[in-house]
Design a protein around this motif. Structure first.
Motif, PDB file in Angstrom:
ATOM      1  N   VAL A 308     -94.139  82.187 -34.261  1.00  0.00           N
ATOM      2  CA  VAL A 308     -94.019  83.363 -33.391  1.00  0.00           C
ATOM      3  C   VAL A 308     -94.753  83.113 -32.074  1.00  0.00           C
ATOM      4  N   THR A 309     -94.333  83.823 -31.029  1.00  0.00           N
ATOM      5  CA  THR A 309     -95.021  83.781 -29.747  1.00  0.00           C
ATOM      6  C   THR A 309     -96.268  84.651 -29.815  1.00  0.00           C
ATOM      7  N   SER A 310     -97.051  84.624 -28.739  1.00  0.00           N
ATOM      8  CA  SER A 310     -98.266  85.448 -28.695  1.00  0.00           C
ATOM      9  C   SER A 310     -97.950  86.928 -28.819  1.00  0.00           C
ATOM     10  N   GLY A 311     -96.720  87.301 -28.463  1.00  0.00           N
ATOM     11  CA  GLY A 311     -96.310  88.695 -28.595  1.00  0.00           C
ATOM     12  C   GLY A 311     -95.711  89.021 -29.948  1.00  0.00           C
ATOM     13  N   GLY A 312     -95.649  88.039 -30.827  1.00  0.00           N
ATOM     14  CA  GLY A 312     -95.128  88.267 -32.170  1.00  0.00           C
ATOM     15  C   GLY A 312     -93.637  88.062 -32.312  1.00  0.00           C
ATOM     16  N   THR A 313     -92.976  87.553 -31.278  1.00  0.00           N
ATOM     17  CA  THR A 313     -91.536  87.333 -31.343  1.00  0.00           C
ATOM     18  C   THR A 313     -91.231  86.037 -32.085  1.00  0.00           C
ATOM     19  N   PRO A 314     -90.377  86.079 -33.110  1.00  0.00           N
ATOM     20  CA  PRO A 314     -90.016  84.851 -33.822  1.00  0.00           C
ATOM     21  C   PRO A 314     -89.343  83.852 -32.886  1.00  0.00           C
ATOM     22  N   LEU A 345     -98.536  79.748 -29.360  1.00  0.00           N
ATOM     23  CA  LEU A 345     -97.739  79.976 -30.556  1.00  0.00           C
ATOM     24  C   LEU A 345     -98.633  80.121 -31.776  1.00  0.00           C
ATOM     25  N   ALA A 346     -98.073  80.745 -32.789  1.00  0.00           N
ATOM     26  CA  ALA A 346     -98.765  80.901 -34.068  1.00  0.00           C
ATOM     27  C   ALA A 346     -97.735  80.834 -35.173  1.00  0.00           C
ATOM     28  N   VAL A 347     -98.215  80.616 -36.375  1.00  0.00           N
ATOM     29  CA  VAL A 347     -97.364  80.680 -37.564  1.00  0.00           C
ATOM     30  C   VAL A 347     -97.771  81.914 -38.352  1.00  0.00           C
ATOM     31  N   ASP A 348     -96.777  82.692 -38.747  1.00  0.00           N
ATOM     32  CA  ASP A 348     -97.032  83.887 -39.549  1.00  0.00           C
ATOM     33  C   ASP A 348     -97.306  83.455 -40.990  1.00  0.00           C
ATOM     34  N   VAL A 349     -98.593  83.431 -41.350  1.00  0.00           N
ATOM     35  CA  VAL A 349     -98.998  83.047 -42.697  1.00  0.00           C
ATOM     36  C   VAL A 349     -99.335  84.321 -43.475  1.00  0.00           C
ATOM     37  N   ARG A 350     -98.366  84.775 -44.254  1.00  0.00           N
ATOM     38  CA  ARG A 350     -98.511  85.983 -45.059  1.00  0.00           C
ATOM     39  C   ARG A 350     -98.986  87.178 -44.224  1.00  0.00           C
ATOM     40  N   GLY A 351     -98.305  87.361 -43.080  1.00  0.00           N
ATOM     41  CA  GLY A 351     -98.589  88.522 -42.255  1.00  0.00           C
ATOM     42  C   GLY A 351     -99.711  88.346 -41.250  1.00  0.00           C
ATOM     43  N   ARG A 352    -100.327  87.197 -41.233  1.00  0.00           N
ATOM     44  CA  ARG A 352    -101.428  86.949 -40.304  1.00  0.00           C
ATOM     45  C   ARG A 352    -101.071  85.790 -39.391  1.00  0.00           C
ATOM     46  N   PRO A 353    -101.112  85.989 -38.052  1.00  0.00           N
ATOM     47  CA  PRO A 353    -100.768  84.901 -37.144  1.00  0.00           C
ATOM     48  C   PRO A 353    -101.883  83.849 -37.100  1.00  0.00           C
ATOM     49  N   GLU A 354    -101.514  82.600 -37.413  1.00  0.00           N
ATOM     50  CA  GLU A 354    -102.473  81.499 -37.374  1.00  0.00           C
ATOM     51  C   GLU A 354    -102.111  80.604 -36.188  1.00  0.00           C
ATOM     52  N   PRO A 355    -102.984  80.527 -35.174  1.00  0.00           N
ATOM     53  CA  PRO A 355    -102.668  79.742 -33.967  1.00  0.00           C
ATOM     54  C   PRO A 355    -102.411  78.272 -34.282  1.00  0.00           C
ATOM     55  N   VAL A 356    -101.427  77.697 -33.576  1.00  0.00           N
ATOM     56  CA  VAL A 356    -101.067  76.287 -33.760  1.00  0.00           C
ATOM     57  C   VAL A 356    -100.861  75.645 -32.396  1.00  0.00           C
ATOM     58  N   ASP A 357    -101.024  74.329 -32.372  1.00  0.00           N
ATOM     59  CA  ASP A 357    -100.711  73.536 -31.187  1.00  0.00           C
ATOM     60  C   ASP A 357     -99.469  72.708 -31.464  1.00  0.00           C
ATOM     61  N   VAL A 358     -98.585  72.639 -30.485  1.00  0.00           N
ATOM     62  CA  VAL A 358     -97.385  71.816 -30.605  1.00  0.00           C
ATOM     63  C   VAL A 358     -97.725  70.384 -30.191  1.00  0.00           C
ATOM     64  N   VAL A 359     -97.371  69.417 -31.033  1.00  0.00           N
ATOM     65  CA  VAL A 359     -97.658  68.007 -30.757  1.00  0.00           C
ATOM     66  C   VAL A 359     -96.401  67.180 -30.992  1.00  0.00           C
ATOM     67  N   ASP A 360     -96.400  65.996 -30.409  1.00  0.00           N
ATOM     68  CA  ASP A 360     -95.302  65.067 -30.648  1.00  0.00           C
ATOM     69  C   ASP A 360     -95.438  64.462 -32.041  1.00  0.00           C
TER      70      ASP A 360
END
Length: 367
Positions: A308-314, A345-360
């Motif tokens: 999801v984005t910082s605004g919660g959009t998938p 960006l974040a990953v929705d882990v059971r309803g909680r956004p967990e911040p992630v970094d995009v890497v190659d």
């Protein structure tokens, strides 16, 4: 340890009794009763990164094509240009549906001038076999499924060559990556391939099913060689950024979305199955692409979790995720919508956004 109670109808590999004697946690994987782990999946993972791990891959499918037009049949059936490949070489390729979706990813070995071996994922072996039979029908080539006749044992890790050299006179030191030769290993007739699915150097050894136990015991008798199960195999291939069919690759996924467009040889003369659809897809950038994610926290993204984005959009979906023993952080592969890579960006882990970094990809590459 008892087997998965849901696996009553699963097939057994020739090494089933060995796995039981080692106390493996056995589960149903692709219709086979397979070791998930023996003791510690982390220890098994680390053994492959630092020494040597031993895997039973006897559930994989071995499908042979032989005859004067076997190479031409493969050129028509698969997305790669196989017929020019020299004897003793191997190639990673795919078999696609007419609409361009991936039916399976494969390794093809050229064993002799008119003999080829296609190694398919266990879950798709029957699909691949049937498709090859159908697609080879107009060629002077015979398709034979020899999966039950073979066992496949992988020896993977920095010590793999040293260990293998103790059991064979075959010139394995000179065997290049993605190459194969015939030889004797521990006194057994074998095909020795320098291929693998861990990101480390290593070998995959094909022997008669009746010889599997003897070969396994020979390798396992070397000090420091650690039996490794499916869990370690999965975390190793994830660190190496290698796709898994059913996760990163599906019949609804094109090679281009997976970042594997290089295996599609649109310039070969043959009008292969799926060529028109893949040529059309190649004209425009895919609407999503496969990326790596590294979690900033400790909770691991898992398959099916939304990005999801910082605004919660998938804006994407995780295809594979796990803690990385090598990096010491949770990692994942995910399909991400084009145009959102530069945002928080974040990953929705059971309803909680967990911040992630995009890497190659890959996360890990051996030196």
């Amino acid at each position: 340890m008892p087997a998965d109670p849901t696996a009553k109808n699963a097939k057994q590999t020739p090494l089933h009794d060995v796995h039981q004697d080692l106390g493996a946690n056995l589960v149903d994987f692709a219709g086979y009763l397979m070791p998930l782990r023996y003791k510690s999946e982390t220890a098994e993972h680390e053994a492959v990164r630092t020494g040597a791990g031993l895997f039973d891959l006897s559930h994989m499918g071995e499908i042979f094509l032989s005859g004067p037009a076997a190479g031409a049949a493969l050129d028509f059936a698969l997305v790669g240009n196989l017929s020019p490949m020299p004897v003793g070489k191997a190639r990673y390729t795919m078999i696609c549906a007419p609409d361009g979706g991936v039916l399976d990813d494969l390794i093809v070995y050229r064993l002799e001038d008119e003999t080829w071996m296609v190694v398919a994922n266990a879950a798709n072996a029957a699909v691949v076999r049937d498709a090859l039979i159908d697609r080879a029908a107009g060629f002077d080539a015979e398709v034979e499924d020899r999966s039950d006749a073979y066992a496949l044992i992988a020896l993977q890790g920095p010590r793999a060559q040293e260990i293998l050299e103790g059991f064979t006179d075959a010139p394995v030191a000179g065997l290049k990556y993605y190459a194969i030769l015939a030889g004797r290993v521990a006194g057994l007739d074998a095909l020795i391939a320098r291929t693998g699915y861990t990101g480390e150097d290593g070998f995959e050894v094909f022997v008669a099913a009746s010889d599997a136990v003897a070969l396994w015991r020979a390798f396992a008798g070397v000090e420091g060689v650690v039996p490794a199960g499916l869990a370690a195999r999965d975390s190793l291939r994830l660190e190496a950024g290698m796709p898994l069919y059913g996760n990163e690759l599906t019949a609804e996924t094109s090679p281009f979305e997976a970042g594997l467009g290089r295996v599609v040889k649109l310039d070969k003369a043959v009008d292969f199955v799926g060529k028109a659809a893949l040529a059309e897809r190649a004209k425009t950038p895919p609407g999503r692409r496969l990326v790596g994610l590294v979690a900033r926290g400790r909770r691991a993204p898992r398959k099916g979790y939304q990005v999801v984005t910082s605004g919660g959009t998938p804006c994407g979906v995780v295809t594979s995720g796990a803690p990385s023993p090598t990096l010491g952080k949770p990692i994942a592969m995910a399909y991400l919508d084009s145009g959102v890579e530069g945002t928080d960006l974040a990953v929705d882990v059971r309803g909680r956004p967990e911040p992630v970094d995009v890497v190659d990809l890959p996360f890990y590459k051996r030196s």
